[in-house]
Scaffold this motif. Sequence first.
Motif, PDB file in Angstrom:
ATOM      1  N   ALA A   1      -3.983 -15.774  14.080  1.00  0.00           N
ATOM      2  CA  ALA A   1      -2.525 -15.624  14.126  1.00  0.00           C
ATOM      3  C   ALA A   1      -1.992 -14.696  13.045  1.00  0.00           C
ATOM      4  O   ALA A   1      -0.869 -14.193  13.155  1.00  0.00           O
ATOM      5  N   ALA A   2      -2.758 -14.458  11.994  1.00  0.00           N
ATOM      6  CA  ALA A   2      -2.291 -13.620  10.891  1.00  0.00           C
ATOM      7  C   ALA A   2      -3.423 -12.727  10.408  1.00  0.00           C
ATOM      8  O   ALA A   2      -4.591 -13.140  10.365  1.00  0.00           O
ATOM      9  N   ARG A   3      -3.078 -11.521  10.019  1.00  0.00           N
ATOM     10  CA  ARG A   3      -4.093 -10.517   9.657  1.00  0.00           C
ATOM     11  C   ARG A   3      -4.741 -10.788   8.311  1.00  0.00           C
ATOM     12  O   ARG A   3      -5.949 -10.613   8.146  1.00  0.00           O
ATOM     13  N   TYR A   4      -3.944 -11.188   7.326  1.00  0.00           N
ATOM     14  CA  TYR A   4      -4.433 -11.234   5.946  1.00  0.00           C
ATOM     15  C   TYR A   4      -4.932 -12.631   5.565  1.00  0.00           C
ATOM     16  O   TYR A   4      -4.322 -13.644   5.910  1.00  0.00           O
TER      17      TYR A   4
ATOM     18  N   TYR B   1      -0.140 -24.099  12.895  1.00  0.00           N
ATOM     19  CA  TYR B   1      -0.561 -22.905  13.634  1.00  0.00           C
ATOM     20  C   TYR B   1       0.601 -22.312  14.424  1.00  0.00           C
ATOM     21  O   TYR B   1       0.841 -21.100  14.381  1.00  0.00           O
ATOM     22  N   THR B   2       1.323 -23.148  15.141  1.00  0.00           N
ATOM     23  CA  THR B   2       2.437 -22.658  15.962  1.00  0.00           C
ATOM     24  C   THR B   2       3.490 -21.986  15.100  1.00  0.00           C
ATOM     25  O   THR B   2       4.049 -20.943  15.457  1.00  0.00           O
TER      26      THR B   2
ATOM     27  N   ALA C   1      -6.004 -25.533   4.046  1.00  0.00           N
ATOM     28  CA  ALA C   1      -7.234 -26.187   3.621  1.00  0.00           C
ATOM     29  C   ALA C   1      -8.248 -25.165   3.144  1.00  0.00           C
ATOM     30  O   ALA C   1      -7.927 -24.005   2.858  1.00  0.00           O
ATOM     31  N   THR C   2      -9.485 -25.607   3.075  1.00  0.00           N
ATOM     32  CA  THR C   2     -10.596 -24.765   2.654  1.00  0.00           C
ATOM     33  C   THR C   2     -10.926 -23.765   3.762  1.00  0.00           C
ATOM     34  O   THR C   2     -10.427 -23.880   4.884  1.00  0.00           O
ATOM     35  N   PRO C   3     -11.766 -22.770   3.485  1.00  0.00           N
ATOM     36  CA  PRO C   3     -12.119 -21.802   4.540  1.00  0.00           C
ATOM     37  C   PRO C   3     -12.627 -22.447   5.826  1.00  0.00           C
ATOM     38  O   PRO C   3     -12.182 -22.100   6.919  1.00  0.00           O
ATOM     39  N   SER C   4     -13.544 -23.418   5.699  1.00  0.00           N
ATOM     40  CA  SER C   4     -14.065 -24.055   6.911  1.00  0.00           C
ATOM     41  C   SER C   4     -13.056 -25.017   7.522  1.00  0.00           C
ATOM     42  O   SER C   4     -13.063 -25.253   8.736  1.00  0.00           O
ATOM     43  N   GLY C   5     -12.168 -25.568   6.702  1.00  0.00           N
ATOM     44  CA  GLY C   5     -11.124 -26.431   7.221  1.00  0.00           C
ATOM     45  C   GLY C   5     -10.106 -25.657   8.040  1.00  0.00           C
ATOM     46  O   GLY C   5      -9.545 -26.160   9.018  1.00  0.00           O
ATOM     47  N   ASN C   6      -9.866 -24.406   7.656  1.00  0.00           N
ATOM     48  CA  ASN C   6      -8.899 -23.574   8.363  1.00  0.00           C
ATOM     49  C   ASN C   6      -9.472 -22.937   9.625  1.00  0.00           C
ATOM     50  O   ASN C   6      -8.733 -22.646  10.569  1.00  0.00           O
ATOM     51  N   LEU C   7     -10.768 -22.713   9.634  1.00  0.00           N
ATOM     52  CA  LEU C   7     -11.382 -21.939  10.717  1.00  0.00           C
ATOM     53  C   LEU C   7     -11.068 -22.507  12.103  1.00  0.00           C
ATOM     54  O   LEU C   7     -10.611 -21.764  12.983  1.00  0.00           O
ATOM     55  N   PRO C   8     -11.286 -23.800  12.361  1.00  0.00           N
ATOM     56  CA  PRO C   8     -10.995 -24.318  13.707  1.00  0.00           C
ATOM     57  C   PRO C   8      -9.506 -24.353  14.028  1.00  0.00           C
ATOM     58  O   PRO C   8      -9.136 -24.479  15.206  1.00  0.00           O
ATOM     59  N   GLU C   9      -8.649 -24.237  13.008  1.00  0.00           N
ATOM     60  CA  GLU C   9      -7.213 -24.209  13.260  1.00  0.00           C
ATOM     61  C   GLU C   9      -6.766 -22.872  13.838  1.00  0.00           C
ATOM     62  O   GLU C   9      -5.680 -22.768  14.427  1.00  0.00           O
ATOM     63  N   GLY C  10      -7.578 -21.814  13.636  1.00  0.00           N
ATOM     64  CA  GLY C  10      -7.274 -20.516  14.231  1.00  0.00           C
ATOM     65  C   GLY C  10      -6.250 -19.693  13.483  1.00  0.00           C
ATOM     66  O   GLY C  10      -5.730 -18.706  14.031  1.00  0.00           O
TER      67      GLY C  10
END
Length: 348
Positions: free
Chosen positions: A221-224, A194-195, A208-217
Amino acid sequence: MKTAVAALAAAAVVSTHAVAAEVTWRVPTSVPAGSPFYENFLERFADNVATLTEGRVDIRPFGAGVIVPALQVYDAVKEGTVEAGHSTPSYLVNQDPINAIFAGFPGGMGPDAYINWIYEGGGQQRLKEIREGEGLHSLVVGIGSTEIFAHSNVAITGPEDLDGLKYRTSGPWAEVMKDYYNAVPTVVPPGDTYTLLQRKGVDAVEWATPSGNLPEGFHEAARYIVVPGVHQPTFLWEVVVTQDTWEKLPDELKPLLEAAAKLTTYEGLSYFYRHDREAMVTYRSGRNEVIALDEAFVDELGSSGRDWITAKAQAEEGDGRPLMGEILDDYFTYRDLWISESGYLITE
């Protein structure tokens, strides 16, 4: 009355023994505590082991960096620093390309075909044979759904957008990106991703997967958000122990741990299927722009991935190591069967 009391006392003794751990494994993982892979794979495995062994085996998870660094889990097990470790073959591809078959690669099988190959097509046994050659015993404890192709600060729609792209990735996709598309892959531990994206140390990340990425935020940090995840159609995580540690287990516990691992794998994939869809709804309702790659580009990326892994297997055979090619032949034969005979299935 005395008989009843004696029976109750005996039952209490049995109960106490049933929950007293005979085996304790400290299990560091390659992801931070609290991440979806930590909870959905490792903690779920620990719970299933406790249930099936009635508390006789105690799996104690530790997040990345608590006992060993994220990318050194396999080494820590081999060196005896810990009893077991939780990680993915993706982090071993640079050491031995045979791991790419199990890490998931561009143009490879999706999760439904892959989990079937693992358990019904001989894939799990092949992985066990590889790990046995390293002095390890493998327990597959997680197969994931398809990942997000990229959270990106720049729009990605075609191969020209990959040229020079600074991209946090790992495993087979890092090699394909570099060799076929002139991208600049960067491998960092999951906790640093993330940083790196937020500070624009890279243009894009995949994790990761969509739900795996979600809590990472990453979506903050990125638009697309770029889909589908042709780079990582699925992936595998395993718990490994030394052969000596495995052999010291009481024989009646070994099938229970194998069963707990298999249960974890199916439960974990089902979890991802549901929560990934909910995560995509969240992404689409926010500030992000979701980019769907066109079919021709997806096909090209898949073809590049298959070409890359085939070339790796041929190079291995040329160096006197034919095993990768043999397993890859099994893999592609199963993939072809799955594709050619899936017309009877309703998948929606």
